[in-house]
Design an enzyme around this catalytic site. Sequence first.
Site: not given
Length: 319
Positions: A151-152
Amino acid sequence: MNILVTGCAGFIGFHLSKLLLEKKYKVIGIDNLNDYYDVNLKKERLRLLKKNKYFTFKKIDICNLKNLKLLFKQNKIKIVINLAAQAGVRYSIVNPKTYLENNVLGYFNLLEVCRKHKINHLVQASTSSVYGNHKKFPLNEGLDTSFPLSFYAASKKSTEVLSHSYSYIYNLPITCLRFFTVYGPYGRPDMALFKFVKNIQNGRPIKLFNFGNHQRDFTYVEDVAISIEKIMKKPSKRKIPFEIYNIGSNNPVSLIKFVNFIETQLQKRAKFIKTTIQLGDIFKTHADNYKITKKINYSPQISIEQGVKKFINWFKQYY
């Protein structure tokens, strides 16, 4: 000319601000000083920056649009370098919401104030993580980055996409820089080098994911800072003034070899806990630097051996 550096108390933000100040630029630094890692380390970086008369610090969060608007209204800002972000691949697995708020919505706020104040150039920090599981090395900027593994990485890819649309619609010059595993003195405690040095020094075992077979294109932080300073003066002249550049060393090193460099400098053997690859992790990164070299004559100056030595010297002094 005022340059705004967001995340100035962060690792890259500190080194960039320091370099800009040495070159006599006027730097306005903002940071929210969050506690993702040791706030004292952030305060120490700030303390050093505040010694310079060309530096002004404001405790501002880019998620706070009202404060950002006021900052731009009160200061004539012409260049913005956005290094404010929630970092870390692994933390994004357990806490994705903070990445959406800081990396996407916070960046949207910056885009808005930059377009309204017609700034000359916005430089946005992206990451090599956007390449996901590509196997075609070295990784170049033309590869499809639609499939991030964390998700980063997804939040950073989102900022690249937003950047292109703002560049296209509002003719706002934006450059996104994909950093490859940046390391060096005053580095983040959540990163491998910091953890490895600390544990080996204290006789504790280090955890090697993927049994130590990961390869990383480690890039020394001062090489990164020099590149940003050069690129900020060269916004795109294209019809859509948007560009993406890799910044890496073009020299991937296995984690085992990386640990060997640390052992040599510490004159101590490491104890290992070898384990499987972690969710969201990428097996290998290797930057193609052709595009950035063509633009600013980029050439990394610090080898991995020198860089590790510089970090360990700082670590021993600081701790």
